[in-house]
Design a protein around this motif. Structure first.
Motif, PDB file in Angstrom:
ATOM      1  N   LYS A 190      40.640  36.956  27.200  1.00  0.00           N
ATOM      2  CA  LYS A 190      41.988  36.395  27.135  1.00  0.00           C
ATOM      3  C   LYS A 190      42.126  35.335  28.213  1.00  0.00           C
ATOM      4  CE  LYS A 190      46.882  37.696  27.316  1.00  0.00           C
ATOM      5  NZ  LYS A 190      47.833  38.807  27.520  1.00  0.00           N
ATOM      6  N   MET A 191      42.618  34.158  27.826  1.00  0.00           N
ATOM      7  CA  MET A 191      42.762  33.023  28.740  1.00  0.00           C
ATOM      8  C   MET A 191      44.191  32.506  28.657  1.00  0.00           C
ATOM      9  SD  MET A 191      40.815  29.341  28.627  1.00  0.00           S
ATOM     10  CE  MET A 191      39.305  30.160  28.162  1.00  0.00           C
ATOM     11  N   GLU A 192      44.809  32.299  29.822  1.00  0.00           N
ATOM     12  CA  GLU A 192      46.209  31.875  29.844  1.00  0.00           C
ATOM     13  C   GLU A 192      46.457  30.985  31.052  1.00  0.00           C
ATOM     14  OE1 GLU A 192      50.703  33.848  30.050  1.00  0.00           O
ATOM     15  OE2 GLU A 192      48.899  35.119  30.001  1.00  0.00           O
ATOM     16  N   PRO A 193      46.947  29.734  30.859  1.00  0.00           N
ATOM     17  CA  PRO A 193      47.261  28.856  31.996  1.00  0.00           C
ATOM     18  C   PRO A 193      48.634  29.183  32.579  1.00  0.00           C
ATOM     19  CG  PRO A 193      47.597  27.693  29.942  1.00  0.00           C
ATOM     20  CD  PRO A 193      47.078  29.053  29.569  1.00  0.00           C
ATOM     21  N   ILE A 194      48.733  29.101  33.920  1.00  0.00           N
ATOM     22  CA  ILE A 194      49.976  29.387  34.627  1.00  0.00           C
ATOM     23  C   ILE A 194      50.190  28.293  35.678  1.00  0.00           C
ATOM     24  CG2 ILE A 194      51.230  31.065  36.054  1.00  0.00           C
ATOM     25  CD1 ILE A 194      49.510  33.239  34.887  1.00  0.00           C
ATOM     26  N   ASN A 195      51.446  27.902  35.861  1.00  0.00           N
ATOM     27  CA  ASN A 195      51.832  26.936  36.904  1.00  0.00           C
ATOM     28  C   ASN A 195      51.036  25.635  36.777  1.00  0.00           C
ATOM     29  OD1 ASN A 195      53.551  28.922  37.948  1.00  0.00           O
ATOM     30  ND2 ASN A 195      51.962  29.685  39.347  1.00  0.00           N
ATOM     31  N   VAL A 196      51.196  24.972  35.653  1.00  0.00           N
ATOM     32  CA  VAL A 196      50.507  23.701  35.429  1.00  0.00           C
ATOM     33  C   VAL A 196      51.222  22.606  36.212  1.00  0.00           C
ATOM     34  CG1 VAL A 196      49.761  22.039  33.695  1.00  0.00           C
ATOM     35  CG2 VAL A 196      49.821  24.490  33.143  1.00  0.00           C
ATOM     36  N   CYS A 248      45.996  23.882  37.207  1.00  0.00           N
ATOM     37  CA  CYS A 248      46.752  25.072  36.850  1.00  0.00           C
ATOM     38  C   CYS A 248      46.076  26.292  37.460  1.00  0.00           C
ATOM     39  CB  CYS A 248      46.856  25.231  35.333  1.00  0.00           C
ATOM     40  SG  CYS A 248      45.293  25.624  34.519  1.00  0.00           S
ATOM     41  N   THR A 249      46.806  27.399  37.439  1.00  0.00           N
ATOM     42  CA  THR A 249      46.240  28.703  37.788  1.00  0.00           C
ATOM     43  C   THR A 249      45.841  29.384  36.483  1.00  0.00           C
ATOM     44  OG1 THR A 249      47.605  28.877  39.773  1.00  0.00           O
ATOM     45  CG2 THR A 249      46.679  30.907  38.890  1.00  0.00           C
ATOM     46  N   LEU A 250      44.580  29.620  36.303  1.00  0.00           N
ATOM     47  CA  LEU A 250      44.058  30.148  35.046  1.00  0.00           C
ATOM     48  C   LEU A 250      43.929  31.663  35.154  1.00  0.00           C
ATOM     49  CD1 LEU A 250      43.066  29.207  32.278  1.00  0.00           C
ATOM     50  CD2 LEU A 250      40.744  29.140  33.210  1.00  0.00           C
ATOM     51  N   LYS A 251      44.576  32.368  34.246  1.00  0.00           N
ATOM     52  CA  LYS A 251      44.526  33.828  34.211  1.00  0.00           C
ATOM     53  C   LYS A 251      43.454  34.254  33.212  1.00  0.00           C
ATOM     54  CE  LYS A 251      47.354  37.922  33.245  1.00  0.00           C
ATOM     55  NZ  LYS A 251      48.687  38.426  32.812  1.00  0.00           N
ATOM     56  N   TYR A 255      43.245  35.581  38.681  1.00  0.00           N
ATOM     57  CA  TYR A 255      44.077  34.389  38.768  1.00  0.00           C
ATOM     58  C   TYR A 255      43.282  33.347  39.559  1.00  0.00           C
ATOM     59  CZ  TYR A 255      47.956  37.310  37.167  1.00  0.00           C
ATOM     60  OH  TYR A 255      48.773  38.140  36.439  1.00  0.00           O
ATOM     61  N   VAL A 256      42.742  32.372  38.858  1.00  0.00           N
ATOM     62  CA  VAL A 256      41.846  31.377  39.447  1.00  0.00           C
ATOM     63  C   VAL A 256      42.663  30.147  39.826  1.00  0.00           C
ATOM     64  CG1 VAL A 256      39.687  30.120  39.166  1.00  0.00           C
ATOM     65  CG2 VAL A 256      40.060  32.257  37.922  1.00  0.00           C
ATOM     66  N   LYS A 257      42.520  29.702  41.064  1.00  0.00           N
ATOM     67  CA  LYS A 257      43.309  28.582  41.579  1.00  0.00           C
ATOM     68  C   LYS A 257      42.652  27.243  41.258  1.00  0.00           C
ATOM     69  CE  LYS A 257      43.506  29.691  45.929  1.00  0.00           C
ATOM     70  NZ  LYS A 257      43.902  29.695  47.353  1.00  0.00           N
ATOM     71  N   ASP A 258      43.506  26.250  41.026  1.00  0.00           N
ATOM     72  CA  ASP A 258      43.122  24.830  40.931  1.00  0.00           C
ATOM     73  C   ASP A 258      42.032  24.611  39.886  1.00  0.00           C
ATOM     74  OD1 ASP A 258      44.942  24.392  42.966  1.00  0.00           O
ATOM     75  OD2 ASP A 258      43.419  24.488  44.541  1.00  0.00           O
ATOM     76  N   VAL A 259      42.334  25.024  38.651  1.00  0.00           N
ATOM     77  CA  VAL A 259      41.433  24.795  37.520  1.00  0.00           C
ATOM     78  C   VAL A 259      41.989  23.636  36.702  1.00  0.00           C
ATOM     79  CG1 VAL A 259      40.369  25.812  35.474  1.00  0.00           C
ATOM     80  CG2 VAL A 259      40.811  27.217  37.491  1.00  0.00           C
ATOM     81  N   PRO A 260      41.167  22.678  36.252  1.00  0.00           N
ATOM     82  CA  PRO A 260      41.688  21.598  35.399  1.00  0.00           C
ATOM     83  C   PRO A 260      42.409  22.147  34.171  1.00  0.00           C
ATOM     84  CG  PRO A 260      39.469  21.101  36.126  1.00  0.00           C
ATOM     85  CD  PRO A 260      39.745  22.507  36.567  1.00  0.00           C
ATOM     86  N   ALA A 261      43.615  21.637  33.932  1.00  0.00           N
ATOM     87  CA  ALA A 261      44.456  22.184  32.867  1.00  0.00           C
ATOM     88  C   ALA A 261      43.903  21.891  31.480  1.00  0.00           C
ATOM     89  CB  ALA A 261      45.878  21.620  32.999  1.00  0.00           C
ATOM     90  N   HIS A 262      43.135  20.829  31.314  1.00  0.00           N
ATOM     91  CA  HIS A 262      42.633  20.488  29.979  1.00  0.00           C
ATOM     92  C   HIS A 262      41.531  21.436  29.509  1.00  0.00           C
ATOM     93  CE1 HIS A 262      38.874  18.821  31.643  1.00  0.00           C
ATOM     94  NE2 HIS A 262      39.639  18.384  32.641  1.00  0.00           N
ATOM     95  N   GLY A 293      36.304  25.969  23.332  1.00  0.00           N
ATOM     96  CA  GLY A 293      36.364  26.465  21.972  1.00  0.00           C
ATOM     97  C   GLY A 293      36.397  27.979  21.899  1.00  0.00           C
ATOM     98  N   MET A 294      36.919  28.492  20.779  1.00  0.00           N
ATOM     99  CA  MET A 294      36.978  29.931  20.576  1.00  0.00           C
ATOM    100  C   MET A 294      35.596  30.553  20.413  1.00  0.00           C
ATOM    101  SD  MET A 294      40.016  31.096  20.832  1.00  0.00           S
ATOM    102  CE  MET A 294      41.729  30.608  20.796  1.00  0.00           C
ATOM    103  N   ASP A 295      34.639  29.773  19.914  1.00  0.00           N
ATOM    104  CA  ASP A 295      33.288  30.299  19.722  1.00  0.00           C
ATOM    105  C   ASP A 295      32.421  30.196  20.974  1.00  0.00           C
ATOM    106  OD1 ASP A 295      33.311  27.564  19.657  1.00  0.00           O
ATOM    107  OD2 ASP A 295      31.744  27.382  18.128  1.00  0.00           O
TER     108      ASP A 295
END
Length: 742
Positions: free
Chosen positions: A258-264, A269-272, A540-547, A553-555
């Motif tokens: 499961k991947m979720e961006p936070i605080n973009v 962003c902070t990637l969960k 919660y990973v700090k300072d990850v590129p939001a793109h 990809g899902m695969d």
């Protein structure tokens, strides 16, 4: 009877000698421990304890120690079973792909429960009758990176084999790459095999031969024709002895479901990232590495409740872990002081290694250092003329030119072997030479024919270079030195280092540092704030590129690794490689290649060198074609071995070809790699120990410059330049024995 009449007993002819004492075969400590199976003697207690305790108390202490060890082992096994068994399915059968295998395993038991992860890359299966949980991953076999990423974190690998045909060329290349990378526990599966009859035996024999050709375990082959056989396969996956790799045992890892961006904000962003943690314990102060992205810091770790069916001992409360002041920074390089004359290339917490050489007294000009004096050759050692040599000079000049040219023209005289230290420069983890010459253009040549011709020429005439005619040889080879002995001649590894060498880290004792770091893995943190194997966690990973969230990809599987101490720092990485048997490409030195080093994947322009003993190593201009080992050196992050290494070459179409495989050697910035240059000439005249050589140099100044360097012939004769003849570069050479060139 008197004493004089007594006689000593003498054995008869059939008397057999006594049996010799048999001490038994020697056993190692590991074999003794396996034979004892954990049983210990009371004498194994320490001497201080034995002084204070009697026999009964010592036995009680021993039983208590065994009980604690047993309890610790039971808790460890429970933790291993908390996370679902991660299974990677690789199918070589077109009729039975990986997705169909998962469907058959999920449908074999009506009580089983199947759940797919949010990203759809993992299919979880709970079978109540076995009290087991499984996580199935089906990577695309056409994408090699995805397959290797899944294998690095899998507990079991299922190979689905074809029945009546061999593997295709693409499948064979994939299989050879997987074996070079390393495997956990593996199970062989077939499909659509007859239940009985002669045809069944023939098909099983064909599959066994195919499996044996890849040196895999062929004790048992499972088929999925019936539900009973599928249940038997699930039981085998649950009960098979897991063989985790070194990478899995020493580094915590997580396959993201499961991947979720936070605080973009501002493109970051902070990637969960959520999933099951496997391996040793992990705390929020450590750094993590996302496969294909890089190293990052953690903002928080949440230990969540395991909501999947069949959860064992799941935590009801959410535990939040945050980093403190001891969090490891992301500094990968040393920031040198431009005002400091010394290059701070040694880690502050470790001792620096000092280069020392034996001192020798020589008559040198005033102001010459001891190291510079090593390269000054005394004239007395080179000039050993006598009366016989003067007679040879007179007789040589009276001989005919045509006779000697026809006789000795095809023979080459090997000139001096000059060596240059290969400098390295940091630029996006690439290596660039410091001397511009024929072999220093490291751009990949599109013309394969030209590259193959250079490789063949290098094999026939190793390290031989023509002396330039448009510039003096003393200028062209001014960075080279003539070594009297490649093994014993000194070479300071700290000499003429590039400025980028001040930015890397060096360990004074890498073995001791590695020992301390691995010992920390065995001891849990004192504060108790950590997550361990089997926990369902969110990073919660700090300072990850939001793109990244949209482009991933899902695969494509996302794998997260916990780094050991110092593994984010840059140093000089040396890896031992062997050319892969499927590679028939001409790989030039410093070519741009893709390196898979343990859990990292990056591009680098490594320098090839020989893998030999000593403190100096000769550079290889091309990747060796034989099966012998060689070393590739590059600037890269520190990686504590053992770790497997795969090297790929990307062609013009973007396809990757496996060219070499091996393992990590060490992180040694003091490895001296020397480029060798051989200047050759043709024999014009020979008279005993004297010979006239031409085409090695083309002016008198070059002859005087290279006069102190020793010469040698293909027949093993050693000599030196006596004097120059004329103004066109002809030289008179004197050898230790009579020269015969044939």
């Amino acid at each position: 009877m008197s004493t004089e009449q007594q006689q000593a007993h003498r054995p008869g002819p059939f008397k057999l000698p006594n049996k010799a004492h048999k001490a038994g075969r020697h056993r190692t400590k590991g074999q003794v421990d396996r034979d004892c199976r954990g049983r210990k003697d009371v004498k194994t207690l320490s001497i201080r304890t034995r002084r204070d305790l009697n026999r009964t108390e010592r036995r009680k202490a021993l039983r208590s120690t065994l009980k604690n060890q047993r309890k610790k082992l039971v808790e460890q096994n429970r933790n291993l079973n908390r996370a679902p068994t991660l299974v990677t399915i690789i199918s070589f059968n077109a009729e039975l792909d990986a997705a169909r295998v998962v469907e058959k395993l999920a449908a074999c038991d009506p009580e089983s429960q199947s759940v797919a992860s949010e990203r759809g890359n993992i299919t979880y299966l709970h079978v109540p009758r076995f009290r087991g949980r499984y996580g199935f991953v089906c990577p695309l076999t056409t994408h090699l990176d995805n397959v290797l990423d899944c294998l690095k974190v899998s507990d079991v690998v299922l190979f689905v084999w074809p029945l009546e045909e061999d593997l295709t060329e693409t499948q064979s290349l994939l299989m050879s790459t997987i074996l070079a990378h390393g495997l956990p526990s593996s199970i062989n599966v077939v499909g659509d095999i007859p239940s009985k009859g002669k045809q069944r035996d023939q098909l099983r024999h064909t599959v066994l031969q195919l499996i044996d050709s890849w040196s895999l375990n062929k004790d048992k082959i499972y088929d999925l024709d019936t539900d009973a056989n599928a249940l038997q396969l699930l039981r085998q996956i649950q009960g098979i002895r897991k063989r985790p790799t070194v990478l899995q045992r020493r580094r915590p890892h997580l396959m993201v479901e499961k991947m979720e961006p936070i605080n973009v904000r501002h493109g970051l962003c902070t990637l969960k990232l959520t999933g099951f943690l496997r391996g040793p314990h992990m705390d929020a102060n450590k750094l993590i590495h996302i496969q294909g992205l890089g190293d990052f810091q953690l903002e928080q770790i949440d230990r969540l409740k395991d909501s999947l069916p069949g959860a064992k001992g799941s935590n009801e409360e959410v535990v939040v872990l945050k980093p403190d002041e001891n969090q490891i920074d992301l500094n990968t390089e040393v920031i040198p002081d431009p005002m400091d004359a010394e290059q701070p290339n040694v880690d502050d917490m470790l001792k620096a290694e000092v280069f020392t050489t034996e001192k020798e007294t020589k008559l040198v000009p005033k102001g010459t250092s001891s190291y510079q004096a090593e390269w000054i050759v005394n004239d007395d050692e080179e000039e050993n003329d006598d009366d016989d040599e003067e007679d040879d000079d007179d007789s040589m000049e009276d001989e005919s030119d045509e006779d000697n040219e026809d006789e000795f023209a095809p023979t080459d005289l090997k000139g001096p072997g000059f060596y240059e230290n290969e400098g390295m420069d940091i630029d996006q983890m690439t290596v660039a030479g410091t001397e511009g010459g024929e072999f220093d253009d490291m751009d990949i040549d599109k013309d394969d024919v030209k590259k193959y011709r250079k490789e063949r020429e290098n094999e026939q005439f190793p390290d031989e270079i023509d002396t330039p005619m448009d510039q003096p040889a003393a200028v062209r080879f001014q960075k080279y030195r003539g070594l009297k002995s490649f093994r014993t001649s000194p070479w300071d590894p700290k000499e003429n280092l590039p400025l980028d060498y001040a930015r890397i880290f060096k360990f004074g004792n890498i073995k001791h540092t590695k020992k301390l770091i691995l010992k920390e893995l065995e001891n849990e943190p004192e504060n108790g704030k950590f997550v361990t194997h089997g926990d369902y966690v969110s990073f919660y990973v700090k300072d990850v590129p939001a793109h990244i969230v949209n482009e991933w990809g899902m695969d494509m599987p996302m794998i997260v690794y916990g780094l050991l101490k110092h593994e984010q720092r840059m140093s000089v990485l040396n890896v031992v490689l062997r050319r892969h048997f499927t590679c028939n490409l001409a790989i030039k030195n410093k070519a741009n290649l893709i390196y898979h080093v343990g859990y990292r994947r990056f591009e680098a322009n490594g320098i090839f060198s020989q893998h030999t003993n000593g403190d100096k190593f000769k550079m290889e201009r091309f990747m060796p074609n034989d099966n012998g080992p060689f070393v590739s050196t590059m600037f890269a992050p520190i990686c504590f071995g053992p770790a497997n290494v795969l090297v790929f070459y990307r062609d013009e179409n973007g396809a990757q070809h496996l060219v070499a495989s091996g393992s990590v050697l060490d992180m040694n910035p003091d490895r001296v790699i020397l480029k060798r240059v051989v200047l050759s000439g043709h024999i014009s005249k020979v008279n005993r120990r004297l010979a006239i050589v031409r085409y090695m140099f083309f002016n008198r100044d070059d002859i005087e410059w290279f006069k102190p360097v020793e010469l040698y012939t293909p027949q093993g004769r050693r000599g030196h330049i006596k004097e120059s003849l004329g103004t066109h570069g002809h030289i008179k050479c004197l050898f230790d024995q009579s020269c015969k060139f044939y």
